[in-house]
Design an enzyme around this catalytic site. Structure first.
Site, PDB file in Angstrom:
ATOM      1  N   ALA A  23       0.816  -1.220   0.000  1.00  0.00           N
ATOM      2  CA  ALA A  23       0.000   0.000   0.000  1.00  0.00           C
ATOM      3  C   ALA A  23       0.847   1.266   0.000  1.00  0.00           C
ATOM      4  O   ALA A  23       0.466   2.284   0.554  1.00  0.00           O
ATOM      5  CB  ALA A  23      -0.918  -0.009   1.218  1.00  0.00           C
ATOM      6  N   ARG A  29      -2.478   7.461 -11.452  1.00  0.00           N
ATOM      7  CA  ARG A  29      -3.580   7.500 -12.421  1.00  0.00           C
ATOM      8  C   ARG A  29      -4.873   8.076 -11.840  1.00  0.00           C
ATOM      9  O   ARG A  29      -5.792   8.409 -12.563  1.00  0.00           O
ATOM     10  CB  ARG A  29      -3.825   6.076 -12.971  1.00  0.00           C
ATOM     11  CG  ARG A  29      -2.718   5.608 -13.903  1.00  0.00           C
ATOM     12  CD  ARG A  29      -2.727   4.095 -14.117  1.00  0.00           C
ATOM     13  NE  ARG A  29      -2.071   3.386 -13.013  1.00  0.00           N
ATOM     14  CZ  ARG A  29      -1.882   2.054 -12.983  1.00  0.00           C
ATOM     15  NH1 ARG A  29      -2.314   1.306 -14.000  1.00  0.00           N
ATOM     16  NH2 ARG A  29      -1.271   1.483 -11.974  1.00  0.00           N
ATOM     17  N   LYS A  36      -3.556   6.556  -3.035  1.00  0.00           N
ATOM     18  CA  LYS A  36      -4.616   5.711  -3.598  1.00  0.00           C
ATOM     19  C   LYS A  36      -5.377   4.903  -2.563  1.00  0.00           C
ATOM     20  O   LYS A  36      -6.608   4.858  -2.560  1.00  0.00           O
ATOM     21  CB  LYS A  36      -4.007   4.776  -4.651  1.00  0.00           C
ATOM     22  CG  LYS A  36      -4.985   3.740  -5.161  1.00  0.00           C
ATOM     23  CD  LYS A  36      -4.653   3.204  -6.524  1.00  0.00           C
ATOM     24  CE  LYS A  36      -3.426   2.333  -6.554  1.00  0.00           C
ATOM     25  NZ  LYS A  36      -3.223   1.756  -7.904  1.00  0.00           N
ATOM     26  N   GLN A  87       8.308   1.805   2.767  1.00  0.00           N
ATOM     27  CA  GLN A  87       9.025   1.609   1.507  1.00  0.00           C
ATOM     28  C   GLN A  87       9.264   2.996   0.910  1.00  0.00           C
ATOM     29  O   GLN A  87       8.330   3.648   0.461  1.00  0.00           O
ATOM     30  CB  GLN A  87       8.190   0.751   0.532  1.00  0.00           C
ATOM     31  CG  GLN A  87       8.934   0.435  -0.758  1.00  0.00           C
ATOM     32  CD  GLN A  87       8.000   0.065  -1.898  1.00  0.00           C
ATOM     33  OE1 GLN A  87       6.796   0.325  -1.852  1.00  0.00           O
ATOM     34  NE2 GLN A  87       8.533  -0.533  -2.938  1.00  0.00           N
ATOM     35  N   GLY A  92       8.593  -0.538  -6.900  1.00  0.00           N
ATOM     36  CA  GLY A  92       7.830  -1.639  -7.470  1.00  0.00           C
ATOM     37  C   GLY A  92       7.316  -2.624  -6.435  1.00  0.00           C
ATOM     38  O   GLY A  92       7.760  -2.648  -5.284  1.00  0.00           O
ATOM     39  N   GLU A 168       3.017  -8.402 -17.745  1.00  0.00           N
ATOM     40  CA  GLU A 168       2.368  -7.117 -17.519  1.00  0.00           C
ATOM     41  C   GLU A 168       1.828  -6.558 -18.828  1.00  0.00           C
ATOM     42  O   GLU A 168       2.367  -6.809 -19.911  1.00  0.00           O
ATOM     43  CB  GLU A 168       3.355  -6.129 -16.889  1.00  0.00           C
ATOM     44  CG  GLU A 168       3.648  -6.423 -15.436  1.00  0.00           C
ATOM     45  CD  GLU A 168       2.380  -6.531 -14.585  1.00  0.00           C
ATOM     46  OE1 GLU A 168       1.643  -5.548 -14.475  1.00  0.00           O
ATOM     47  OE2 GLU A 168       2.138  -7.624 -14.046  1.00  0.00           O
ATOM     48  N   ASN A 183      -4.117 -11.454 -13.694  1.00  0.00           N
ATOM     49  CA  ASN A 183      -3.535 -11.542 -12.361  1.00  0.00           C
ATOM     50  C   ASN A 183      -4.234 -10.547 -11.440  1.00  0.00           C
ATOM     51  O   ASN A 183      -4.255  -9.355 -11.718  1.00  0.00           O
ATOM     52  CB  ASN A 183      -2.033 -11.204 -12.455  1.00  0.00           C
ATOM     53  CG  ASN A 183      -1.395 -11.006 -11.087  1.00  0.00           C
ATOM     54  OD1 ASN A 183      -1.807 -11.619 -10.117  1.00  0.00           O
ATOM     55  ND2 ASN A 183      -0.382 -10.136 -11.033  1.00  0.00           N
ATOM     56  N   ALA A 394     -46.656  26.436  14.858  1.00  0.00           N
ATOM     57  CA  ALA A 394     -45.894  26.783  13.660  1.00  0.00           C
ATOM     58  C   ALA A 394     -45.015  28.002  13.922  1.00  0.00           C
ATOM     59  O   ALA A 394     -45.442  28.955  14.564  1.00  0.00           O
ATOM     60  CB  ALA A 394     -46.847  27.074  12.512  1.00  0.00           C
ATOM     61  N   ALA A 437     -49.918  33.057  20.974  1.00  0.00           N
ATOM     62  CA  ALA A 437     -49.266  33.166  19.665  1.00  0.00           C
ATOM     63  C   ALA A 437     -48.561  34.512  19.542  1.00  0.00           C
ATOM     64  O   ALA A 437     -49.022  35.526  20.063  1.00  0.00           O
ATOM     65  CB  ALA A 437     -50.303  33.015  18.560  1.00  0.00           C
TER      66      ALA A 437
HETATM   67  C1  UD1 Z   1      -0.631  -4.937 -10.449  1.00  0.00           C
HETATM   68  C2  UD1 Z   1       0.064  -6.163 -11.040  1.00  0.00           C
HETATM   69  C3  UD1 Z   1      -0.758  -6.683 -12.223  1.00  0.00           C
HETATM   70  C4  UD1 Z   1      -2.162  -6.993 -11.761  1.00  0.00           C
HETATM   71  C5  UD1 Z   1      -2.792  -5.790 -11.089  1.00  0.00           C
HETATM   72  C6  UD1 Z   1      -4.116  -6.185 -10.444  1.00  0.00           C
HETATM   73  C7  UD1 Z   1       2.471  -5.787 -10.696  1.00  0.00           C
HETATM   74  C8  UD1 Z   1       3.748  -5.397 -11.318  1.00  0.00           C
HETATM   75  N1  UD1 Z   1       1.401  -5.768 -11.482  1.00  0.00           N
HETATM   76  O1  UD1 Z   1      -0.653  -3.923 -11.444  1.00  0.00           O
HETATM   77  O2  UD1 Z   1      -0.168  -7.860 -12.735  1.00  0.00           O
HETATM   78  O3  UD1 Z   1      -2.958  -7.409 -12.858  1.00  0.00           O
HETATM   79  O4  UD1 Z   1      -1.953  -5.269 -10.046  1.00  0.00           O
HETATM   80  O5  UD1 Z   1      -4.757  -5.092  -9.856  1.00  0.00           O
HETATM   81  O6  UD1 Z   1       2.436  -6.103  -9.516  1.00  0.00           O
HETATM   82  N2  UD1 Z   1       2.826  -0.706  -4.502  1.00  0.00           N
HETATM   83  C9  UD1 Z   1       3.728  -0.557  -3.464  1.00  0.00           C
HETATM   84  N3  UD1 Z   1       5.007  -0.206  -3.761  1.00  0.00           N
HETATM   85  C10 UD1 Z   1       5.436  -0.014  -5.035  1.00  0.00           C
HETATM   86  C11 UD1 Z   1       4.511  -0.178  -6.079  1.00  0.00           C
HETATM   87  C12 UD1 Z   1       3.212  -0.529  -5.781  1.00  0.00           C
HETATM   88  O7  UD1 Z   1       3.378  -0.720  -2.306  1.00  0.00           O
HETATM   89  O8  UD1 Z   1       6.609   0.292  -5.208  1.00  0.00           O
HETATM   90  C13 UD1 Z   1       1.443  -1.065  -4.192  1.00  0.00           C
HETATM   91  C14 UD1 Z   1       0.461  -0.025  -4.667  1.00  0.00           C
HETATM   92  O9  UD1 Z   1       0.210   0.923  -3.641  1.00  0.00           O
HETATM   93  C15 UD1 Z   1      -0.765  -0.857  -4.989  1.00  0.00           C
HETATM   94  C16 UD1 Z   1      -0.228  -2.232  -5.306  1.00  0.00           C
HETATM   95  O10 UD1 Z   1       1.105  -2.246  -4.875  1.00  0.00           O
HETATM   96  O11 UD1 Z   1      -1.649  -0.928  -3.872  1.00  0.00           O
HETATM   97  C17 UD1 Z   1      -0.287  -2.538  -6.793  1.00  0.00           C
HETATM   98  O12 UD1 Z   1       0.349  -1.500  -7.514  1.00  0.00           O
HETATM   99  P1  UD1 Z   1      -0.301  -0.875  -8.805  1.00  0.00           P
HETATM  100  O13 UD1 Z   1       0.554   0.237  -9.249  1.00  0.00           O
HETATM  101  O14 UD1 Z   1      -1.731  -0.597  -8.582  1.00  0.00           O
HETATM  102  O15 UD1 Z   1      -0.149  -2.105  -9.828  1.00  0.00           O
HETATM  103  P2  UD1 Z   1      -1.024  -2.391 -11.125  1.00  0.00           P
HETATM  104  O16 UD1 Z   1      -0.510  -1.585 -12.232  1.00  0.00           O
HETATM  105  O17 UD1 Z   1      -2.453  -2.270 -10.804  1.00  0.00           O
HETATM  106 MG    MG Z   2      -3.475  -1.496  -9.248  1.00  0.00          MG
END
Ligand code: UD1
Ligand code: MG
Length: 497
Positions: A23, A29, A36, A87, A92, A168, A183, A394, A437
């Site tokens: 999270a 986006r 988010k 983090q 990623g 991806e 996925n 009233a 009144a």
């Molecule tokens: C991700 C998956 C994709 C899947 C989709 C489903 C990866 C690379 N891709 O894509 O295969 O179909 O979810 O919803 O995992 N986050 C972190 N740290 C980071 C990056 C992300 O904690 O460095 C967290 C985000 O806050 C989020 C979650 O990981 O809650 C997923 O990240 P997001 O960017 O939404 O991945 P998707 O592009 O949706």
């Molecule tokens: Mg996502």
């Protein structure tokens, strides 16, 4: 095996299991200043929905990886017993998982969930864990088959049961684009297998991020078992990357909540127009009309009717209560058989007792209205304590505020307040008293007495007829006289000192 399903199915105690919620991301986006996972769907933040879905597992650790607005996210998840790891920067989902490693202690398995897919249900996760344990897998992916798989990573199957990779969206070949098994980013991992595989993952993508999804191909290439379990209800895996996703996910949550209430014996007309928060409850045969919002911890008894356009937030209703159209009720109690509205506004902290009636354009704040008492039209009752069987005419106003402080108004039982009365607080009206009144009441009125405080009426006979004659005479046009607009004013307006 010690991890036989029977061991955990009953108690749901999973001493070898950790939950990891990723999270930390910003959610670019969404184009938002709010991280988010702090956006809301179904009446709660996304991350809270997920942590709640995992709560029944009683996992040995629940770790939430935080980054953007880490403090706020921590404040949401800590009450559920979760710990957080930071983090920073976010490199990623694979990197996020690595950050969680130390916090997982001696857990053998981890269910990993993204912070943005809040619709997943406990039952589904339970089945995922069971499939993972029973299949002796290194990784088990929760997948789904979607009519429109765009935006999601796709599952490449090795055999009917096993998976070779997740690709991806940005890296799909034209052929792979046709795959509609996606996925969910919800997985169960055997941790001792995951860590070495994750160590081999390279940031081979345009964002230079470490993708957790790439660990799947590594595991598969090492000959480990990677399974994918298809979610029975594909809506459960919906991720919230855009505002449109959020709206869709919210819609599904709301639909589930309405269905649950209908299953419990509540009638909901045009259900898709009715918005109900997750903690709301209602008794049997309660009827909810179109366009109603029931928010917070609102509780309704049996046979209540909530008519169209009304908004109830943290309201507690007894049985047989009627809320007529277009009422707004906040943090208030309405006891059995109360009727309010149409167009009543109840601000916080009111208690309207059994059988009382609050009519149109009546505003209440911090007031108690006794049993059977009526305030039917156009009133403001603030900081008032009103006894039973009284009638508030009233236009009655409690003048409870002098610009500095608020003062109470106390009205007894069987009191009659005549229309258009101003009760200047602090003031007490005794049991059985009458208020004439149009009175402005500034002093207490004793029980069974009459309070009258207004100018005495004087009738002047013939006054109007005489006035009309005078005016008519003045108006008669004289031939020589200049036009009215050119005349000098007859007399100067008096200056008041
Ligand atoms: C991700 C998956 C994709 C899947 C989709 C489903 C990866 C690379 N891709 O894509 O295969 O179909 O979810 O919803 O995992 N986050 C972190 N740290 C980071 C990056 C992300 O904690 O460095 C967290 C985000 O806050 C989020 C979650 O990981 O809650 C997923 O990240 P997001 O960017 O939404 O991945 P998707 O592009 O949706
Ligand atoms: Mg996502």
């Amino acid at each position: 095996m010690s991890e036989a399903p029977a061991e955990w199915a009953g108690t749901m105690s999973n001493n070898d299991l950790a939950i990891v919620v990723l999270a930390a991301g910003k959610g670019t986006r969404l184009k938002s200043s709010l991280a988010k996972v702090l956006h809301r769907a179904g009446g709660r933040t996304l991350v809270e929905q997920i942590v709640r879905a995992c709560e029944p597992f009683k996992a040995r650790e629940t770790v939430v990886v935080v980054g953007h607005q880490a403090e706020q996210v921590t404040a949401v998840v800590e009450p559920f017993g979760a710990t957080t790891v930071l983090q920073q920067p976010q490199k990623g989902t694979g990197h996020a998982m690595q950050m969680a490693k130390r916090a997982l202690g001696r857990a053998k398995f981890a269910v990993v969930l993204p912070g943005d897919a809040p619709l997943v249900r406990t039952e589904t996760l339970k089945a995922l864990i069971a499939a993972h344990r029973n299949g002796n897998a290194a990784a088990t992916i929760l997948s789904a088959v979607l009519a429109d798989p765009s935006g999601y990573g796709r599952i490449l199957r090795k055999s009917e049961n096993t998976v070779s990779a997740i690709v991806e969206e940005s890296q799909l070949t034209a052929e792979q684009r046709e795959i509609n098994e996606i996925n969910s980013a919800i997985y169960c991992f055997t941790l001792e297998k995951l860590w070495p595989a994750l160590a081999q993952v390279k940031p081979n993508n345009q964002h230079r991020e470490l993708y957790l999804t790439d660990a799947i191909a590594v595991l598969s290439a090492r000959g480990e078992t990677v399974l994918a379990q298809v979610a029975a209800d594909s809506r459960e895996v919906l991720g919230c990357n855009t505002r449109a996703d959020l709206a869709e996910v919210d819609r599904v949550f709301r639909e589930w909540k309405r269905s649950a209430l209908m299953d419990a014996g509540v009638t909901i007309q045009l259900p898709e127009t009715v918005l109900i928060d997750p903690d709301v409850t209602a008794g049997e045969d309660t009827v909810i009309e179109p366009g109603v919002q029931l928010l917070g911890k609102t509780k309704m008894g049996a046979r209540c009717t909530i008519r169209t356009g009304s908004v109830l937030a943290d309201a507690i209703l007894g049985d047989d209560v009627t809320v007529e159209p277009h009422c707004v009720v906040a943090q208030s109690r309405l006891d059995d058989r109360v009727i309010i509205g149409p167009f009543a506004r109840l601000r916080p902290d009111n208690h309207v007792k059994a059988g009382a009636r609050i009519g149109n354009f009546v505003e209440l704040k911090k007031s108690t209205v006794g049993e059977g008492t009526k305030a039917m039209h156009l009133s403001y009752l603030g900081d008032a304590k009103i006894g039973a069987k009284s009638n508030i005419g009233a236009g009655t106003i409690t003048c409870n505020y002098d610009g500095f402080h608020k003062y109470p108004t106390t009205i007894g039982n069987k009191v009659f307040i005549g229309s258009d009365s101003a009760l200047v607080a602090p003031v007490r009206i005794g049991d059985g008293a009458y208020i004439a009144a149009g009175s402005t009441i500034t002093e207490n009125v004793p029980a069974d007495g009459l309070g009258i405080a207004r100018g005495r009426q004087v009738n002047k006979s013939g006054w109007a007829a005489k006035k009309r004659r005078e005016l008519a005479a003045e108006e008669k046009p004289k031939k020589s006289s200049p036009r009215r607009s050119q005349r000098k004013p007859r007399r100067k307006a008096k200056k008041h000192k």
